[in-house]
Design a protein around this motif. Structure first.
Motif, PDB file in Angstrom:
ATOM      1  N   LEU A 141       0.835  -1.199   0.000  1.00 43.03           N
ATOM      2  CA  LEU A 141       0.000   0.000   0.000  1.00 43.03           C
ATOM      3  C   LEU A 141       0.872   1.253   0.000  1.00 43.03           C
ATOM      4  O   LEU A 141       0.624   2.202  -0.757  1.00 43.03           O
ATOM      5  CB  LEU A 141      -0.913  -0.006   1.231  1.00 43.03           C
ATOM      6  CG  LEU A 141      -1.695   1.286   1.501  1.00 43.03           C
ATOM      7  CD1 LEU A 141      -2.697   1.570   0.387  1.00 43.03           C
ATOM      8  CD2 LEU A 141      -2.407   1.208   2.853  1.00 43.03           C
ATOM      9  N   LEU A 142       1.903   1.262   0.830  1.00 39.85           N
ATOM     10  CA  LEU A 142       2.791   2.420   0.888  1.00 39.85           C
ATOM     11  C   LEU A 142       3.469   2.663  -0.448  1.00 39.85           C
ATOM     12  O   LEU A 142       3.603   3.816  -0.894  1.00 39.85           O
ATOM     13  CB  LEU A 142       3.832   2.216   1.992  1.00 39.85           C
ATOM     14  CG  LEU A 142       3.308   2.395   3.420  1.00 39.85           C
ATOM     15  CD1 LEU A 142       4.307   1.827   4.423  1.00 39.85           C
ATOM     16  CD2 LEU A 142       3.037   3.862   3.712  1.00 39.85           C
ATOM     17  N   LEU A 183       0.878   4.247  -2.759  1.00 37.87           N
ATOM     18  CA  LEU A 183       0.591   5.637  -2.414  1.00 37.87           C
ATOM     19  C   LEU A 183       1.729   6.554  -2.857  1.00 37.87           C
ATOM     20  O   LEU A 183       1.488   7.631  -3.414  1.00 37.87           O
ATOM     21  CB  LEU A 183       0.366   5.770  -0.907  1.00 37.87           C
ATOM     22  CG  LEU A 183      -0.895   5.097  -0.343  1.00 37.87           C
ATOM     23  CD1 LEU A 183      -0.935   5.235   1.165  1.00 37.87           C
ATOM     24  CD2 LEU A 183      -2.158   5.684  -0.961  1.00 37.87           C
ATOM     25  N   VAL A 205       1.278  10.557  -3.167  1.00 33.41           N
ATOM     26  CA  VAL A 205       1.009  10.850  -1.759  1.00 33.41           C
ATOM     27  C   VAL A 205       2.326  10.717  -0.997  1.00 33.41           C
ATOM     28  O   VAL A 205       2.983   9.668  -1.067  1.00 33.41           O
ATOM     29  CB  VAL A 205      -0.052   9.899  -1.175  1.00 33.41           C
ATOM     30  CG1 VAL A 205      -0.239  10.162   0.315  1.00 33.41           C
ATOM     31  CG2 VAL A 205      -1.375  10.068  -1.913  1.00 33.41           C
ATOM     32  N   VAL A 259       4.535   9.726   1.673  1.00 35.51           N
ATOM     33  CA  VAL A 259       4.541   8.792   2.803  1.00 35.51           C
ATOM     34  C   VAL A 259       5.981   8.366   3.068  1.00 35.51           C
ATOM     35  O   VAL A 259       6.851   8.484   2.204  1.00 35.51           O
ATOM     36  CB  VAL A 259       3.676   7.538   2.524  1.00 35.51           C
ATOM     37  CG1 VAL A 259       2.218   7.911   2.356  1.00 35.51           C
ATOM     38  CG2 VAL A 259       4.190   6.774   1.302  1.00 35.51           C
ATOM     39  N   SER A 287      -6.707  12.053  -1.593  1.00 43.35           N
ATOM     40  CA  SER A 287      -5.930  11.284  -2.575  1.00 43.35           C
ATOM     41  C   SER A 287      -5.546   9.924  -2.019  1.00 43.35           C
ATOM     42  O   SER A 287      -5.570   8.915  -2.745  1.00 43.35           O
ATOM     43  CB  SER A 287      -4.669  12.062  -2.966  1.00 43.35           C
ATOM     44  OG  SER A 287      -4.987  13.252  -3.645  1.00 43.35           O
ATOM     45  N   MET A 288      -5.191   9.875  -0.737  1.00 36.75           N
ATOM     46  CA  MET A 288      -4.842   8.605  -0.109  1.00 36.75           C
ATOM     47  C   MET A 288      -6.016   7.634  -0.165  1.00 36.75           C
ATOM     48  O   MET A 288      -5.857   6.453  -0.496  1.00 36.75           O
ATOM     49  CB  MET A 288      -4.413   8.836   1.340  1.00 36.75           C
ATOM     50  CG  MET A 288      -4.049   7.566   2.093  1.00 36.75           C
ATOM     51  SD  MET A 288      -3.463   7.880   3.777  1.00 36.75           S
ATOM     52  CE  MET A 288      -4.975   8.454   4.575  1.00 36.75           C
ATOM     53  N   HIS A 289      -7.208   8.104   0.120  1.00 39.79           N
ATOM     54  CA  HIS A 289      -8.385   7.233   0.085  1.00 39.79           C
ATOM     55  C   HIS A 289      -8.723   6.808  -1.346  1.00 39.79           C
ATOM     56  O   HIS A 289      -9.090   5.655  -1.590  1.00 39.79           O
ATOM     57  CB  HIS A 289      -9.574   7.930   0.741  1.00 39.79           C
ATOM     58  CG  HIS A 289      -9.436   8.060   2.226  1.00 39.79           C
ATOM     59  ND1 HIS A 289     -10.241   8.875   2.990  1.00 39.79           N
ATOM     60  CD2 HIS A 289      -8.572   7.461   3.099  1.00 39.79           C
ATOM     61  CE1 HIS A 289      -9.888   8.767   4.263  1.00 39.79           C
ATOM     62  NE2 HIS A 289      -8.877   7.930   4.341  1.00 39.79           N
ATOM     63  N   LEU A 318      -6.600   6.497  -3.935  1.00 40.65           N
ATOM     64  CA  LEU A 318      -5.604   5.516  -4.365  1.00 40.65           C
ATOM     65  C   LEU A 318      -5.769   4.197  -3.615  1.00 40.65           C
ATOM     66  O   LEU A 318      -5.532   3.121  -4.176  1.00 40.65           O
ATOM     67  CB  LEU A 318      -4.194   6.063  -4.149  1.00 40.65           C
ATOM     68  CG  LEU A 318      -3.786   7.204  -5.085  1.00 40.65           C
ATOM     69  CD1 LEU A 318      -2.527   7.893  -4.565  1.00 40.65           C
ATOM     70  CD2 LEU A 318      -3.552   6.677  -6.496  1.00 40.65           C
ATOM     71  N   SER A 319      -6.184   4.263  -2.352  1.00 39.60           N
ATOM     72  CA  SER A 319      -6.401   3.040  -1.573  1.00 39.60           C
ATOM     73  C   SER A 319      -7.516   2.196  -2.170  1.00 39.60           C
ATOM     74  O   SER A 319      -7.446   0.958  -2.154  1.00 39.60           O
ATOM     75  CB  SER A 319      -6.737   3.395  -0.114  1.00 39.60           C
ATOM     76  OG  SER A 319      -5.650   4.027   0.517  1.00 39.60           O
ATOM     77  N   HIS A 360      -5.706   4.683   6.922  1.00 36.62           N
ATOM     78  CA  HIS A 360      -4.505   4.663   7.756  1.00 36.62           C
ATOM     79  C   HIS A 360      -4.866   4.154   9.140  1.00 36.62           C
ATOM     80  O   HIS A 360      -4.138   3.363   9.728  1.00 36.62           O
ATOM     81  CB  HIS A 360      -3.911   6.081   7.819  1.00 36.62           C
ATOM     82  CG  HIS A 360      -2.684   6.215   8.647  1.00 36.62           C
ATOM     83  ND1 HIS A 360      -2.696   6.117  10.033  1.00 36.62           N
ATOM     84  CD2 HIS A 360      -1.381   6.464   8.305  1.00 36.62           C
ATOM     85  CE1 HIS A 360      -1.468   6.295  10.502  1.00 36.62           C
ATOM     86  NE2 HIS A 360      -0.655   6.505   9.470  1.00 36.62           N
ATOM     87  N   CYS A 380      -3.050   0.198   9.571  1.00 37.62           N
ATOM     88  CA  CYS A 380      -3.929   0.357   8.403  1.00 37.62           C
ATOM     89  C   CYS A 380      -4.899  -0.810   8.290  1.00 37.62           C
ATOM     90  O   CYS A 380      -4.588  -1.943   8.657  1.00 37.62           O
ATOM     91  CB  CYS A 380      -3.117   0.546   7.129  1.00 37.62           C
ATOM     92  SG  CYS A 380      -2.199  -0.893   6.534  1.00 37.62           S
TER      93      CYS A 380
END
Length: 318
Positions: free
Chosen positions: A74-75, A78, A83, A85, A133-135, A137-138, A206, A228
């Motif tokens: 996931l990282l 992102l 994003v 991270v 954006s994180m949500h 892409l998740s 997260h 997460c």
């Protein structure tokens, strides 16, 4: 603070492991940072800095090594999507995860800047865009792969914490204090069950995006995705809401909506999820104690009872 036994020897072991498994610029030094839900070390290699994590075993939300691989994947996704991270560093063998002494390990970029202190002002819109954006892409990660993590739903937000609290109160002959819960648990359950368990209301989060896990040096960086999970997106917003007041929160919401949908109905549930996070936090704290080799105390029971009284009082006004 929980220190590893013989920290100097442990530092030497970590250095040997890092030298053998990562292509880093020498000289390499190691300094223990802290033990929380994992052991963390600061690695300095040439002019660069990293964090080396040795995952603790026995955490309730980790079922297999696949859970760690999902976090690291996931990282990577992102970071590739823009994003900022603290992303994992690839090992010499092409893997993101390794093992040391039977425990899983990973090396991460150092998060520049400092943890957020006080209230967020002008950059709140930028932060909102980043969380949105994180949500977004998740959701793509969840759709494209077998993302293996727990679900931070009613089971872990309410049922498991209350079971652990029941065991704590029973341990100290205080079962009567469970009556504190009767005034709000059913109402909490009905509200949460009304939220669709699908995007954009529910998805990978997260789950622990508090001030310590957001660094700022002119731009934001998210770190420590150890918790997460699949969860309610409004749960993600609770700690962020607490960092903002007035127009800063309005700016955050506007920024978030530029990148991802956010229903007014979900926003209206923020006060309820603020209380649910308190309950989840009780269970999360008590569940890690055996991992640290600690037993709960009667002072813990006092603290939990005080928190539940506060939750009950606050719930009465919802």
């Amino acid at each position: 603070m929980h220190r590893p036994s013989n920290p100097r020897s442990r530092n030497r072991t970590v250095i040997a492991h890092v030298v053998a498994n990562y292509a880093l610029e020498p000289p390499i030094t190691c300094h223990w940072i802290h033990r929380g839900y994992n052991d963390h070390y600061r690695i300095e290699a040439g002019s660069s800095r990293y964090v080396f994590r040795i995952y603790l075993r026995g955490k309730y939300y980790i079922q297999s090594e696949g859970d760690y691989r999902s976090e690291l994947g996931l990282l990577r996704a992102l970071a590739a999507g823009g994003v900022s991270v603290a992303a994992p560093i690839e090992r010499c063998d092409g893997e993101l995860m390794g093992r040391l002494g039977g425990r899983c390990t990973a090396l991460f970029d150092w998060a520049n800047g400092d943890p957020i202190v006080g209230s967020i002002g002008d950059p709140s819109s930028e932060l909102g865009e980043m969380v949105g954006s994180m949500h977004r892409l998740s959701d793509q990660v969840a759709d494209a792969s077998a993302f293996s993590r727990y679900h931070l739903d009613l089971h872990y937000l309410l049922d498991e914490p209350l079971r652990i609290v029941g065991d704590l109160f029973a341990r100290f002959a205080r079962k009567g204090e469970m009556a504190l819960l009767a005034s709000f648990t059913d109402r909490f359950r009905r509200h949460v069950e009304s939220i669709p368990k699908r995007a954009p209301h529910y998805g990978i989060i997260h789950a622990d995006l508090h001030a310590e896990n957001i660094h700022y040096d002119g731009s934001f960086t998210f770190l420590d995705f150890d918790h997460c999970a699949f969860g309610y997106r409004v749960h993600e917003l609770v700690t962020l809401r607490e960092m903002m007041s007035g127009t800063a929160w309005e700016g955050f919401v506007a920024g978030y909506r530029k990148r991802y949908p956010l229903d007014d109905a979900d926003l209206r549930l923020l006060p309820l999820f603020t209380l649910l996070r308190e309950i989840w936090g009780i269970g999360d704290d008590l569940a890690i104690r055996p991992v640290w080799g600690e037993e709960p105390t009667e002072e813990d029971a006092d603290r939990v009872a005080d928190t539940l009284r506060w939750v009950a009082d606050e719930a009465a006004s919802l």
